[in-house]
Design an enzyme around this catalytic site. Structure first.
Site, PDB file in Angstrom:
ATOM      1  N   VAL A 172       0.851  -1.200   0.000  1.00  0.00           N
ATOM      2  CA  VAL A 172       0.000   0.000   0.000  1.00  0.00           C
ATOM      3  C   VAL A 172       0.889   1.253   0.000  1.00  0.00           C
ATOM      4  O   VAL A 172       1.829   1.345   0.791  1.00  0.00           O
ATOM      5  CB  VAL A 172      -0.907   0.003   1.261  1.00  0.00           C
ATOM      6  CG1 VAL A 172      -1.726   1.294   1.361  1.00  0.00           C
ATOM      7  CG2 VAL A 172      -1.807  -1.216   1.261  1.00  0.00           C
ATOM      8  N   ASP A 190      -3.819  -2.059 -11.844  1.00  0.00           N
ATOM      9  CA  ASP A 190      -3.340  -1.561 -10.551  1.00  0.00           C
ATOM     10  C   ASP A 190      -3.640  -2.617  -9.473  1.00  0.00           C
ATOM     11  O   ASP A 190      -4.775  -2.738  -9.049  1.00  0.00           O
ATOM     12  CB  ASP A 190      -4.098  -0.252 -10.256  1.00  0.00           C
ATOM     13  CG  ASP A 190      -3.802   0.327  -8.901  1.00  0.00           C
ATOM     14  OD1 ASP A 190      -2.786  -0.044  -8.289  1.00  0.00           O
ATOM     15  OD2 ASP A 190      -4.603   1.172  -8.449  1.00  0.00           O
ATOM     16  N   ILE A 217       2.347   7.043   2.293  1.00  0.00           N
ATOM     17  CA  ILE A 217       0.999   6.810   2.855  1.00  0.00           C
ATOM     18  C   ILE A 217       0.542   8.090   3.576  1.00  0.00           C
ATOM     19  O   ILE A 217      -0.599   8.539   3.442  1.00  0.00           O
ATOM     20  CB  ILE A 217       1.000   5.599   3.831  1.00  0.00           C
ATOM     21  CG1 ILE A 217       1.249   4.292   3.058  1.00  0.00           C
ATOM     22  CG2 ILE A 217      -0.309   5.527   4.625  1.00  0.00           C
ATOM     23  CD1 ILE A 217       1.366   3.039   3.930  1.00  0.00           C
ATOM     24  N   LYS A 226       1.736   2.219  -6.997  1.00  0.00           N
ATOM     25  CA  LYS A 226       1.150   1.400  -8.073  1.00  0.00           C
ATOM     26  C   LYS A 226       0.239   2.220  -9.005  1.00  0.00           C
ATOM     27  O   LYS A 226       0.360   2.132 -10.214  1.00  0.00           O
ATOM     28  CB  LYS A 226       0.325   0.226  -7.488  1.00  0.00           C
ATOM     29  CG  LYS A 226       1.133  -0.759  -6.687  1.00  0.00           C
ATOM     30  CD  LYS A 226       0.269  -1.869  -6.123  1.00  0.00           C
ATOM     31  CE  LYS A 226      -0.802  -1.380  -5.180  1.00  0.00           C
ATOM     32  NZ  LYS A 226      -0.310  -0.705  -3.968  1.00  0.00           N
TER      33      LYS A 226
HETATM   34  N1  LIG Z   1       7.443   8.013  -8.231  1.00  0.00           N
HETATM   35  C1  LIG Z   1       6.934   8.701  -7.209  1.00  0.00           C
HETATM   36  N2  LIG Z   1       7.655   9.681  -6.627  1.00  0.00           N
HETATM   37  C2  LIG Z   1       7.145  10.373  -5.594  1.00  0.00           C
HETATM   38  N3  LIG Z   1       5.950  10.179  -5.064  1.00  0.00           N
HETATM   39  C3  LIG Z   1       5.177   9.217  -5.604  1.00  0.00           C
HETATM   40  C4  LIG Z   1       5.627   8.412  -6.696  1.00  0.00           C
HETATM   41  N4  LIG Z   1       4.657   7.515  -7.005  1.00  0.00           N
HETATM   42  C5  LIG Z   1       3.649   7.746  -6.145  1.00  0.00           C
HETATM   43  N5  LIG Z   1       3.947   8.776  -5.323  1.00  0.00           N
HETATM   44  C6  LIG Z   1       3.058   9.317  -4.273  1.00  0.00           C
HETATM   45  O1  LIG Z   1       2.919   8.323  -3.259  1.00  0.00           O
HETATM   46  C7  LIG Z   1       1.569   8.236  -2.818  1.00  0.00           C
HETATM   47  C8  LIG Z   1       1.033   6.826  -3.056  1.00  0.00           C
HETATM   48  O2  LIG Z   1       1.023   6.568  -4.454  1.00  0.00           O
HETATM   49  P1  LIG Z   1      -0.067   5.620  -5.136  1.00  0.00           P
HETATM   50  O3  LIG Z   1       0.278   5.577  -6.592  1.00  0.00           O
HETATM   51  O4  LIG Z   1      -1.450   6.076  -4.764  1.00  0.00           O
HETATM   52  O5  LIG Z   1       0.286   4.248  -4.418  1.00  0.00           O
HETATM   53  P2  LIG Z   1      -0.473   2.846  -4.415  1.00  0.00           P
HETATM   54  O6  LIG Z   1      -1.393   2.821  -5.590  1.00  0.00           O
HETATM   55  O7  LIG Z   1       0.628   1.836  -4.504  1.00  0.00           O
HETATM   56  O8  LIG Z   1      -1.176   2.761  -3.093  1.00  0.00           O
HETATM   57  C9  LIG Z   1       0.790   9.314  -3.558  1.00  0.00           C
HETATM   58  O9  LIG Z   1       0.706  10.472  -2.753  1.00  0.00           O
HETATM   59  C10 LIG Z   1       1.641   9.567  -4.798  1.00  0.00           C
HETATM   60  O10 LIG Z   1       1.486  10.876  -5.292  1.00  0.00           O
HETATM   61  N1  LIG Z   2      -7.378  -7.718  -0.383  1.00  0.00           N
HETATM   62  C1  LIG Z   2      -7.303  -6.659   0.434  1.00  0.00           C
HETATM   63  N2  LIG Z   2      -7.543  -6.799   1.750  1.00  0.00           N
HETATM   64  C2  LIG Z   2      -7.483  -5.750   2.585  1.00  0.00           C
HETATM   65  N3  LIG Z   2      -7.211  -4.502   2.192  1.00  0.00           N
HETATM   66  C3  LIG Z   2      -6.962  -4.334   0.893  1.00  0.00           C
HETATM   67  C4  LIG Z   2      -6.983  -5.374  -0.048  1.00  0.00           C
HETATM   68  N4  LIG Z   2      -6.678  -4.870  -1.264  1.00  0.00           N
HETATM   69  C5  LIG Z   2      -6.489  -3.560  -1.091  1.00  0.00           C
HETATM   70  N5  LIG Z   2      -6.662  -3.228   0.188  1.00  0.00           N
HETATM   71  C6  LIG Z   2      -6.645  -1.885   0.771  1.00  0.00           C
HETATM   72  C7  LIG Z   2      -5.282  -1.323   1.049  1.00  0.00           C
HETATM   73  C8  LIG Z   2      -5.475   0.146   0.814  1.00  0.00           C
HETATM   74  O1  LIG Z   2      -5.951   0.777   1.998  1.00  0.00           O
HETATM   75  C9  LIG Z   2      -6.583   0.222  -0.241  1.00  0.00           C
HETATM   76  C10 LIG Z   2      -6.090   0.463  -1.641  1.00  0.00           C
HETATM   77  O2  LIG Z   2      -4.831  -0.174  -1.864  1.00  0.00           O
HETATM   78  P1  LIG Z   2      -3.597   0.576  -2.589  1.00  0.00           P
HETATM   79  O3  LIG Z   2      -2.411  -0.296  -2.335  1.00  0.00           O
HETATM   80  O4  LIG Z   2      -3.463   1.947  -2.010  1.00  0.00           O
HETATM   81  O5  LIG Z   2      -3.989   0.621  -4.038  1.00  0.00           O
HETATM   82  O6  LIG Z   2      -7.249  -1.009  -0.191  1.00  0.00           O
END
Ligand SMILES: Nc1ncnc2c1ncn2[C@@H]1O[C@H](COP(=O)(O)OP(=O)(O)O)[C@@H](O)[C@H]1O
Ligand SMILES: Nc1ncnc2c1ncn2[C@H]1C[C@H](O)[C@@H](COP(=O)(O)O)O1
Length: 222
Positions: A21, A90, A151, A25
């Site tokens: 998380v 994603d 996060i 991604k």
């Molecule tokens: N390459 C990067 N460099 C800096 N910050 C990033 C990068 N990729 C994502 N972020 C920041 O990190 C946080 C989480 O990114 P996100 O793409 O939503 O992650 P995930 O989908 O894995 O949960 C967001 O605030 C995003 O803007």
């Molecule tokens: N399978 C899952 N079980 C519990 N929580 C989950 C699962 N898949 C995603 N999540 C949660 C984790 C994050 O709070 C949000 C979105 O995930 P992210 O990695 O930020 O795309 O959902």
């Protein structure tokens, strides 16, 4: 020439982005999809009816949430198949069972019977020859400190209120999980090796690596 043609990436490829998380991604999904002119498949967080409840009470809602995610991801999989590929996804379906359900079961926040019911359903739906696995899983990895600050920066309230130990446990589990994962080819990318937020151009070396990787894995299959 566009990047997809330049690096010989098949039009029908399906690439899934995995990682803990907050690792980046969704950001990576958008960047690669834009560069390749692919469609995207996202986890819908805001419309998830269980996620807030789950973070407030893991024990009560973990089974409901896993069933919900399984159904949502399966529907997305069907959509990808119907379009004939050309998608960046994603988060992979494999993380639901390999990381989340397993972790909640082993930590005591999912009961044994619920875990068994869930894994039986998962295996029947996903671990079959009829389920099309992605051509490539891109695994994003980074240090726990970098991930925690992402996060925090993203600021989803339910995640802010979750103890740091939860993210720490998940970070460790991801390392073990990816080292043992073999459902499809894996390309590991460290989040310190690119900077797509400030410089969009840095996606090109990633596309180049994807192209080489898909080519190599297709040659190996021959
Ligand atoms: N390459 C990067 N460099 C800096 N910050 C990033 C990068 N990729 C994502 N972020 C920041 O990190 C946080 C989480 O990114 P996100 O793409 O939503 O992650 P995930 O989908 O894995 O949960 C967001 O605030 C995003 O803007
Ligand atoms: N399978 C899952 N079980 C519990 N929580 C989950 C699962 N898949 C995603 N999540 C949660 C984790 C994050 O709070 C949000 C979105 O995930 P992210 O990695 O930020 O795309 O959902």
């Amino acid at each position: 020439m566009n990047l997809r043609d330049k690096y010989n990436i098949p039009k029908n490829a399906v690439i899934t982005i995995a990682g803990t998380v907050g690792v980046g991604k969704s950001t990576m999904t958008n960047a690669i999809a834009k560069a390749l002119d692919f469609k995207t498949s996202f986890e819908k967080v805001d419309s998830n009816p269980y996620l807030d409840k789950f973070y407030a009470d893991f024990e009560r809602w973990s089974f409901h949430l896993q069933i919900y995610f399984l159904a949502e991801r399966f529907k997305e999989q069907k959509k990808i198949f119907e379009y004939g590929g050309g998608f960046i996804q994603d988060r992979s379906i494999y993380e639901d069972t390999g990381i989340f359900a397993k972790m909640h079961y082993e930590k005591g926040t999912m009961s044994e019977v619920d875990y068994e019911t869930y894994t039986n359903l998962f295996d029947a739906m996903v671990m079959t020859p009829y389920f099309p696995h992605p051509d490539l899983l891109i695994y994003l990895e980074g240090s726990l400190d970098d991930i925690l600050s992402r996060i925090k920066m993203r600021g989803r309230p339910m995640e802010q209120q979750t103890p740091i130990e939860y993210w720490e446990e998940m970070h460790q589990r991801y390392e073990h999980w990816i080292n043992n994962f073999n459902a499809c080819p894996v390309l590991r990318i460290n989040i310190n090796d690119y900077d797509i937020m400030t410089n969009e151009q840095t996606v090109e070396p990633i596309i180049e690596r994807i192209g080489h990787f898909i080519e190599q894995t297709r040659l190996l299959k021959k």
